[in-house]
Design a protein around this motif. Structure first.
Motif: not given
Length: 573
Positions: A444, A464, A486-493, A496, A555
């Motif tokens: 990130k 992503e 999927q790493d959905l937290t990574m995608r949200d980051f 953004k 982060t």
């Protein structure tokens, strides 16, 4: 005074044309030797008639490991200038520097026109300013065979199950154009507005860099109708489309090469390639090839781009996909191994067809000879982006990272630097998460640093959502579409981050960049008259207190404003 450290080259990246009547002047000095640089300039004809010489103090800019750069934008009402520099060192000694080299700082010397560098006339057309839309673009690179299988009816005969590991060099999974079309909304949701597709033309391989027919879509990818739909649907979502062309070499199954194999020296394509013996093939004694290839690959014979027939053929190819399908950009594979004369012809022809086309060359090193001067708008900027990975892997000190990065930022004219193609991972490199040993926090931070640097950033599909992968071919794994994969937290980051970057595109293209190092903390500042953005990265092993303004992204930031290991914060003032 360290004269050996002083350098200015007229009509180069040191005199970057920014617009009509406006030039960015630049000079390089030894790192800590010079304390002031003054630029003296005038229209020579008006000066000789009595008009005063203009004098302006240059601004201290970026510093590399060995040099300090000084810059100043100046306006030239007549588009003409003579100019020279007055340099002052730490001991107060001064010297003049111009077209004849160094001269003593006396009033008499400053009256001699021959002492000055010359900018005879500023032609904006000579600047070949890149298309402005690229500065506002975040790209998304797709390896079509691995992105999504939207039409199983066009799958190759031996197709592995989607996502099956390990990935082999000859693996096929069935990805196609329909799969990309089906997921355009997912791509658009990330905020990206540029699609970069690896080759889609007829080829026997999964990567398609061994082209058979440049005028046809590979049947396993779909049809020309599918491609037109893809372009139209992308444009409807505000996305530009960039195709990938391989003009350094053809595939050995191309009709041109097959004709050479069949007919030898009598082939009408015999001089389309670099052939040094007949019959074409391998020497029976040594096993060495008697024709040139890409790298050492016998299946990819190198094309003779100095042949006028070859030149016209390749120009026709690139014009065809612009004129018929309205694509917006071309990326040219192995651009640094093709002759500059051909690139000038091709780029000139394409800009006549579409003046705002973005033309990108592949190179893995500093490549000033490929950028501008009738050629590309930019190159793939690996020398700028790869040190980011070394930084977060603790393979570079913070000071060395800053010095190396600043050196790369000084390689090209400012307008071209603003559209350099910046990517942390691609189909040719190990994936970001794998290079960083699975450390999501570092990934990130690295992506954030990428988005803050000058240039047009690119995400490699899957980055992503935390897709891993080692060197080729493992870096070309299938895109995981099931949410549980999927790493959905990574995608949200990432969403953004990209959304914020898009909102700041003009600011990030034009603002000044500076660095500050405080122990193991690196600060990158982008500043304009309107706002200041500061990104603080903790690369140490201890938490560190930070002062923030309005936080945009963060982060590892605690409630007490302590930044933990691998944490970062981006704030706006």
């Amino acid at each position: 005074m360290q004269l050996a450290g002083i350098l200015h080259r007229p009509e180069s990246e040191d005199t970057a044309i920014l617009a009509d009547h406006q030039v960015l002047m630049r000079i390089r000095t030894a790192l800590t030797d010079i304390v002031q640089v003054e630029l003296a300039y005038a229209d020579m004809y008006l000066w000789q008639e009595g008009a005063p010489m203009q004098h302006v103090a240059m601004q201290k800019g970026l510093a590399t490991q060995a040099n300090q750069y000084w810059t100043i934008p100046i306006n030239l009402p007549t588009n003409r200038a003579i100019y020279a520099f007055k340099l002052t060192d730490r001991d107060g000694q001064t010297i003049g520097y111009g077209d004849e080299g160094f001269f003593t700082d006396t009033a008499a010397n400053w009256t001699v026109a021959g002492r000055y560098f010359h900018l005879p006339y500023l032609h904006v057309s000579d600047a070949e300013l890149p298309p402005t839309w690229v500065k506002h673009t975040v790209w998304y690179q797709i390896f079509p065979e691995r992105f999504a299988n939207g039409d199983p009816t066009n799958d190759p005969k031996k197709c592995a199950a989607w996502g099956q590991l390990p990935v082999k060099r000859d693996s096929f999974y069935g990805g196609d154009l329909r799969g990309i079309i089906d997921h355009l909304d997912d791509i658009a949701d990330l905020g990206v507005n540029g699609l970069y597709l690896c080759p889609i033309f007829t080829s026997p391989s999964n990567h398609k860099y061994d082209t058979i027919d440049h005028f046809e879509i590979d049947p396993h990818f779909g049809t020309k109708q599918d491609f037109q739909e893809l372009v139209d649907q992308a444009h409807a979502r505000g996305m530009k489309v960039m195709l990938d062309a391989v003009f350094n070499h053809f595939g050995d199954q191309s009709p041109q090469w097959q004709d050479v194999v069949k007919n030898g020296q009598q082939s009408r394509f015999a001089d389309w390639f670099h052939i040094h013996g007949w019959p074409v093939g391998r020497d029976p004694q040594t096993g060495a090839l008697n024709y040139e290839t890409f790298a050492t690959g016998a299946a990819m014979p190198k094309v003779n781009t100095q042949n006028p027939a070859v030149q016209q053929y390749l120009i026709d190819v690139t014009k065809y996909w612009i004129e018929q399908y309205n694509i917006d950009a071309w990326r040219f594979d192995v651009a640094d191994e093709v002759d500059h004369g051909f690139w000038r012809k091709l780029c000139g022809a394409l800009r006549q067809v579409k003046p705002d086309v973005y033309l990108l060359g592949e190179a893995w090193h500093s490549s000033q000879a490929l950028v501008a001067n009738g050629q590309f708008d930019a190159v793939m900027n690996y020398p700028l982006t790869q040190p980011i990975l070394a930084l977060f892997n603790h393979g570079l000190s913070l000071a060395d990272y800053v010095g190396k990065t600043n050196l790369q930022l000084m390689q090209y004219r400012q307008p071209n630097q603003q559209v350099m193609f910046n990517a942390l991972d691609t189909h040719d490199t190990a994936r970001l998460l794998t290079v960083l040993n699975g450390n999501v926090a570092q990934a990130k931070a690295a992506l954030t640093l990428l988005m803050l640097l000058p240039g047009t950033p690119c995400l490699y599909y899957g980055t992503e959502v935390g897709l891993a992968g080692g060197p080729d071919p493992d870096n070309r794994r299938c895109m995981p579409w099931q949410p549980e994969n999927q790493d959905l937290t990574m995608r949200d980051f990432v969403k953004k981050l990209v959304t914020w970057r898009q909102s700041q595109a003009d600011f990030l293209a034009e603002s000044q960049l500076s660095w500050q190092i405080d122990g193991d903390v690196l600060r990158l500042t982008r500043q304009s008259a309107q706002q200041t953005v500061t990104a603080t990265f903790n690369l140490g092993r201890q938490a560190t207190a930070v002062t923030t303004n309005k936080i945009v992204l963060a982060t590892g930031l605690t409630a007490e404003n302590d930044l933990t290991l691998n944490g970062f914060v981006v704030s706006v003032k």
